[in-house]
Design a protein around this motif. Structure first.
Motif, PDB file in Angstrom:
ATOM      1  N   TRP A  57       0.835  -1.210   0.000  1.00  0.00           N
ATOM      2  CA  TRP A  57       0.000   0.000   0.000  1.00  0.00           C
ATOM      3  C   TRP A  57       0.866   1.255   0.000  1.00  0.00           C
ATOM      4  O   TRP A  57       0.566   2.229  -0.684  1.00  0.00           O
ATOM      5  N   LYS A  58       1.955   1.233   0.767  1.00  0.00           N
ATOM      6  CA  LYS A  58       2.859   2.383   0.804  1.00  0.00           C
ATOM      7  C   LYS A  58       3.448   2.658  -0.579  1.00  0.00           C
ATOM      8  O   LYS A  58       3.611   3.802  -0.970  1.00  0.00           O
ATOM      9  N   ARG A  59       3.787   1.590  -1.307  1.00  0.00           N
ATOM     10  CA  ARG A  59       4.390   1.737  -2.635  1.00  0.00           C
ATOM     11  C   ARG A  59       3.370   2.043  -3.727  1.00  0.00           C
ATOM     12  O   ARG A  59       3.633   2.819  -4.635  1.00  0.00           O
ATOM     13  N   LEU A  60       2.216   1.387  -3.655  1.00  0.00           N
ATOM     14  CA  LEU A  60       1.284   1.389  -4.777  1.00  0.00           C
ATOM     15  C   LEU A  60      -0.045   2.081  -4.504  1.00  0.00           C
ATOM     16  O   LEU A  60      -0.855   2.248  -5.420  1.00  0.00           O
ATOM     17  N   GLY A  61      -0.290   2.483  -3.276  1.00  0.00           N
ATOM     18  CA  GLY A  61      -1.591   3.023  -2.895  1.00  0.00           C
ATOM     19  C   GLY A  61      -2.011   4.251  -3.674  1.00  0.00           C
ATOM     20  O   GLY A  61      -3.157   4.354  -4.124  1.00  0.00           O
ATOM     21  N   LYS A  62      -1.107   5.184  -3.858  1.00  0.00           N
ATOM     22  CA  LYS A  62      -1.450   6.414  -4.576  1.00  0.00           C
ATOM     23  C   LYS A  62      -1.852   6.088  -6.012  1.00  0.00           C
ATOM     24  O   LYS A  62      -2.863   6.586  -6.515  1.00  0.00           O
ATOM     25  N   THR A  63      -1.090   5.236  -6.671  1.00  0.00           N
ATOM     26  CA  THR A  63      -1.403   4.840  -8.049  1.00  0.00           C
ATOM     27  C   THR A  63      -2.736   4.119  -8.103  1.00  0.00           C
ATOM     28  O   THR A  63      -3.547   4.354  -9.001  1.00  0.00           O
ATOM     29  N   TYR A  64      -2.984   3.237  -7.140  1.00  0.00           N
ATOM     30  CA  TYR A  64      -4.258   2.506  -7.089  1.00  0.00           C
ATOM     31  C   TYR A  64      -5.436   3.476  -6.979  1.00  0.00           C
ATOM     32  O   TYR A  64      -6.409   3.363  -7.710  1.00  0.00           O
ATOM     33  N   LEU A  65      -5.343   4.437  -6.071  1.00  0.00           N
ATOM     34  CA  LEU A  65      -6.440   5.388  -5.877  1.00  0.00           C
ATOM     35  C   LEU A  65      -6.658   6.267  -7.109  1.00  0.00           C
ATOM     36  O   LEU A  65      -7.796   6.588  -7.449  1.00  0.00           O
ATOM     37  N   GLU A  66      -5.578   6.642  -7.780  1.00  0.00           N
ATOM     38  CA  GLU A  66      -5.687   7.521  -8.943  1.00  0.00           C
ATOM     39  C   GLU A  66      -6.178   6.792 -10.196  1.00  0.00           C
ATOM     40  O   GLU A  66      -6.733   7.423 -11.082  1.00  0.00           O
ATOM     41  N   THR A  67      -5.953   5.507 -10.275  1.00  0.00           N
ATOM     42  CA  THR A  67      -6.324   4.766 -11.486  1.00  0.00           C
ATOM     43  C   THR A  67      -7.495   3.832 -11.232  1.00  0.00           C
ATOM     44  O   THR A  67      -8.609   4.097 -11.668  1.00  0.00           O
ATOM     45  N   VAL A  68      -7.277   2.768 -10.506  1.00  0.00           N
ATOM     46  CA  VAL A  68      -8.291   1.725 -10.334  1.00  0.00           C
ATOM     47  C   VAL A  68      -9.506   2.245  -9.580  1.00  0.00           C
ATOM     48  O   VAL A  68     -10.637   2.119 -10.045  1.00  0.00           O
ATOM     49  N   TRP A  69      -9.290   2.839  -8.424  1.00  0.00           N
ATOM     50  CA  TRP A  69     -10.427   3.261  -7.599  1.00  0.00           C
ATOM     51  C   TRP A  69     -11.172   4.433  -8.234  1.00  0.00           C
ATOM     52  O   TRP A  69     -12.393   4.513  -8.174  1.00  0.00           O
ATOM     53  N   ALA A  70     -10.463   5.341  -8.868  1.00  0.00           N
ATOM     54  CA  ALA A  70     -11.097   6.500  -9.504  1.00  0.00           C
ATOM     55  C   ALA A  70     -12.001   6.076 -10.660  1.00  0.00           C
ATOM     56  O   ALA A  70     -12.979   6.752 -10.952  1.00  0.00           O
ATOM     57  N   ASP A  71     -11.671   4.958 -11.313  1.00  0.00           N
ATOM     58  CA  ASP A  71     -12.449   4.483 -12.460  1.00  0.00           C
ATOM     59  C   ASP A  71     -13.636   3.614 -12.071  1.00  0.00           C
ATOM     60  O   ASP A  71     -14.448   3.273 -12.915  1.00  0.00           O
ATOM     61  N   ARG A  72     -13.745   3.233 -10.810  1.00  0.00           N
ATOM     62  CA  ARG A  72     -14.831   2.347 -10.379  1.00  0.00           C
ATOM     63  C   ARG A  72     -16.164   3.067 -10.340  1.00  0.00           C
ATOM     64  O   ARG A  72     -16.239   4.246 -10.047  1.00  0.00           O
ATOM     65  N   PHE A  73     -17.217   2.319 -10.589  1.00  0.00           N
ATOM     66  CA  PHE A  73     -18.567   2.838 -10.424  1.00  0.00           C
ATOM     67  C   PHE A  73     -18.885   2.767  -8.938  1.00  0.00           C
ATOM     68  O   PHE A  73     -18.769   1.716  -8.321  1.00  0.00           O
ATOM     69  N   LYS A  74     -19.267   3.869  -8.357  1.00  0.00           N
ATOM     70  CA  LYS A  74     -19.583   3.901  -6.935  1.00  0.00           C
ATOM     71  C   LYS A  74     -21.074   4.146  -6.750  1.00  0.00           C
ATOM     72  O   LYS A  74     -21.486   5.201  -6.308  1.00  0.00           O
ATOM     73  N   GLY A  75     -21.869   3.172  -7.126  1.00  0.00           N
ATOM     74  CA  GLY A  75     -23.312   3.283  -6.997  1.00  0.00           C
ATOM     75  C   GLY A  75     -23.781   2.763  -5.656  1.00  0.00           C
ATOM     76  O   GLY A  75     -22.981   2.461  -4.773  1.00  0.00           O
ATOM     77  N   PRO A  76     -25.088   2.658  -5.479  1.00  0.00           N
ATOM     78  CA  PRO A  76     -25.632   2.137  -4.225  1.00  0.00           C
ATOM     79  C   PRO A  76     -25.097   0.737  -3.924  1.00  0.00           C
ATOM     80  O   PRO A  76     -25.002  -0.099  -4.812  1.00  0.00           O
ATOM     81  N   GLY A  77     -24.716   0.518  -2.704  1.00  0.00           N
ATOM     82  CA  GLY A  77     -24.200  -0.789  -2.298  1.00  0.00           C
ATOM     83  C   GLY A  77     -22.708  -0.967  -2.520  1.00  0.00           C
ATOM     84  O   GLY A  77     -22.134  -1.954  -2.086  1.00  0.00           O
ATOM     85  N   GLN A  78     -22.064  -0.043  -3.183  1.00  0.00           N
ATOM     86  CA  GLN A  78     -20.624  -0.127  -3.411  1.00  0.00           C
ATOM     87  C   GLN A  78     -19.880   0.484  -2.218  1.00  0.00           C
ATOM     88  O   GLN A  78     -20.373   1.420  -1.598  1.00  0.00           O
TER      89      GLN A  78
END
Length: 98
Positions: A57-78
């Motif tokens: 997480w220390k190494r890859l967390g920022k990249t994960y949040l900027e790419t994978v998590w930012a692209d996710r659909f955050k609808g109800p129940g997510q």
């Protein structure tokens, strides 16, 4: 005498590693065994993967949040916040205001 053919070593970059850790970072479990190439091969590999997640997480967390998590659909129940953020906090250098 012919030259022996060399087989290239499989190389993985940060993008491939972020993709492999994405399942564990988002919910805390590696359901699809994406971390198998990184040595987490046991039937109950989630426990050792969770132990190693802090360093990843220390190494890859920022990249994960900027790419994978930012692209996710955050609808109800997510999940609104990834498991890794709940567990380890936001990575250094991450703008978490938005």
């Amino acid at each position: 005498m012919p030259v022996k053919r060399k087989i290239g070593k499989r190389r993985t970059g940060d993008a491939a590693e972020v993709k492999a850790w994405a399942g564990l970072f988002s919910c805390g479990y590696d359901y699809f065994r994406d971390l198998k190439p990184y040595g987490f091969t046991a039937k109950d590999a989630d426990r050792p993967a969770r132990a190693a997640a802090s360093e990843a997480w220390k190494r890859l967390g920022k990249t994960y949040l900027e790419t994978v998590w930012a692209d996710r659909f955050k609808g109800p129940g997510q999940r609104q916040v990834p498991w890794a953020v709940e567990e380890f906090g936001f990575p250094e250098g991450c703008n978490h205001a938005g």
